[in-house]
Design an enzyme around this catalytic site. Sequence first.
Site, PDB file in Angstrom:
ATOM      1  CG  ASP A  60      -1.951  -1.017   1.304  1.00 55.93           C
ATOM      2  OD1 ASP A  60      -2.121  -1.736   0.306  1.00 55.93           O
ATOM      3  OD2 ASP A  60      -2.564  -1.170   2.376  1.00 55.93           O
TER       4      ASP A  60
ATOM      5  CG  ASP B 231      -8.581  -7.661   6.095  1.00 56.41           C
ATOM      6  OD1 ASP B 231      -7.493  -8.167   5.797  1.00 56.41           O
ATOM      7  OD2 ASP B 231      -9.652  -7.941   5.504  1.00 56.41           O
TER       8      ASP B 231
HETATM    9  C1  BGC Z   1      -1.483  -6.665   9.574  1.00 48.36           C
HETATM   10  C2  BGC Z   1      -0.261  -7.481   9.874  1.00 48.36           C
HETATM   11  C3  BGC Z   1      -0.524  -8.915   9.529  1.00 48.36           C
HETATM   12  C4  BGC Z   1      -1.010  -9.050   8.117  1.00 48.36           C
HETATM   13  C5  BGC Z   1      -1.330 -10.472   7.736  1.00 48.36           C
HETATM   14  C6  BGC Z   1      -1.928  -6.887   8.166  1.00 48.36           C
HETATM   15  O1  BGC Z   1      -3.133  -6.231   7.962  1.00 48.36           O
HETATM   16  O2  BGC Z   1      -1.245  -5.322   9.848  1.00 48.36           O
HETATM   17  O3  BGC Z   1       0.065  -7.371  11.229  1.00 48.36           O
HETATM   18  O4  BGC Z   1       0.644  -9.657   9.700  1.00 48.36           O
HETATM   19  O5  BGC Z   1      -2.143  -8.253   7.925  1.00 48.36           O
HETATM   20  O6  BGC Z   1      -2.428 -10.960   8.415  1.00 48.36           O
END
Ligand code: BGC
Length: 581
Positions: free
Chosen positions: A301, A520
Amino acid sequence: MRFNLLPGAKSTRLRRGLVVGAALALTSGTVVAVANQAMAASGCQVTYTTNDWPGGFTANVAITNLGDSLSSWSLEFDFPNSSQQITQAWNSTYTQSGQHVTLSNTAWNGSLGTNATTTPGFNGSWSGSNPAPTSFTLNGVACTGSTTDPTSDPTTDPTTDPTGDPNVDHVDNPYASGQGYINPEWKAKAEAESGGSRVSDNPTAVWIDRIAAIEGTDDSSSNGSMGVRDHLDEAVSQGAAYIQFVIYDLPGRDCAALASNGELGPEEIGRYQTEYIDPIAAIMADSAYADLQIINIIEIDSLPNLITNTGDRETATDACDVMLANGNYVAGVQYALNKLHAIGNVYNYVDAAHHGWIGWEDNFSAAAELFASTVQGTTAGFASVDGFITNTANYSALSEPYITVNAETKLSSWIDWNLYNDESTFATAFRSELVSLGFDSGLGMLIDTSRNGWGGSDRPTGASSASDVDTMVNESRIDRRIHKGNWCNQSGAGLGERPTASPASGIDAYVWVKPPGESDGSSELIPNDEGKGFDEMCDPAYEGNPRNQDNLSGALPNAPISGAWFSAQFQELMANAYPAL
Ligand code: BGC
């Protein structure tokens, strides 16, 4: 990446301009070649000059063959310091094993007549100091500036390659090399779910989402306790061909949202470099992992946020404006690319958002140009990137079988003038745009298909015949989100295509980068020590903002913080999988 299996050939392709110089040197030398195989003599002279700057250097090497004509050549030397690392070579192919370097001829400059000179060169990185190597051998013979009789020297067999480690070759498509690493921590969570063993043997990415995740942690409240080395060791013992990591800890991370804000403040680029990237690169460079293809997904992002969520845009945030102004997203991505590309068996795929983000005309070219300028600013330039990934952790469909994007459907509020309506078409077009800006024509795309299946009973089975364009598009689309700007724990989503290598032209793989079942973001504020905030886009009652044009968020309720296991989401993803489980 595709179509180039010769290690190092990629670099020579990018250095076409220098090929001419080498060919001239060769031509002028060949006129004096007086080969006499019966009395084969050998000898060589090498000059080595560098142009240094902090952290990087260019080396120009001139090899003069004082002996009999050679049909192939191989120059070997040792760097005096362990920090010295070649990142890109030209007029040669290179291998580096620890401090030991071998530069070998390419397919077109192997012939080296008596007194002929060839001029390979390379870019490299260093820290501390950058001294020149003190001795060189050409095809095993020490370069002393005079000739020797090879029959008295057992080291001169030109067929012997004392170092060449085939395992550190940089392959075209690392996903095509065999089985991917199965993260045992994700696998255990998946298998603890009823029905989870149907999917638990798929490779998913390991997110290095904070400094503590490098060494590993004792708490597994978020997404796991194994460190980078633990995962690499486990990958070796699995006999995996490749392993996928996500590099995700930029200063001021996630500037347009709150669910994945990180631990580093907007100005903490120094900590990003020394406490995050450097230790990761040091671990990945360990020769214990030289048999693995190590894939890094670079900073989800971040660069797209600088395009769409800054300046005069209605979607701008103060945090993204800060990251644009201070340059730390660009500097961080460049630093990561430099350090990680320097390791031969490591691959960089940069995050390129998804069609529902940069698929609009204004965003599409601007994003591609930002990627190009960022990558051109790295030591190895375009060569530091192997490819791009789209749809990471997102829900955009791979294809929309019942909708054609045309002048009529672009008027629908769902497509809303976007040039694309699915990830396959978008990724292919974006790849072409990148190549037109100078990226390697073998660039490989990845598409995250972990949650874009959209199967289940709500999936349309054919095109709608409604005359109203909005009704027609809404009834025909398989992406059942309320709006394309919705991104958090989407209700109704299903697992998409299972991870697959080389599924289509220009696509290196379908991948599961976002591990299915990991949240998420939390649907309400949950205190945590990872820097994660609460983003209303994860609250099902939230009625939106300009980035989703003020629509409901479409998020599932009762979600834990991002990265933490979310059983209800995982169950829904399995139930709505497409292809079905
Ligand atoms: C989070 C991470 C996580 C990743 C995979 C992201 O949205 O901020 O901490 O490891 O998702 O689940």
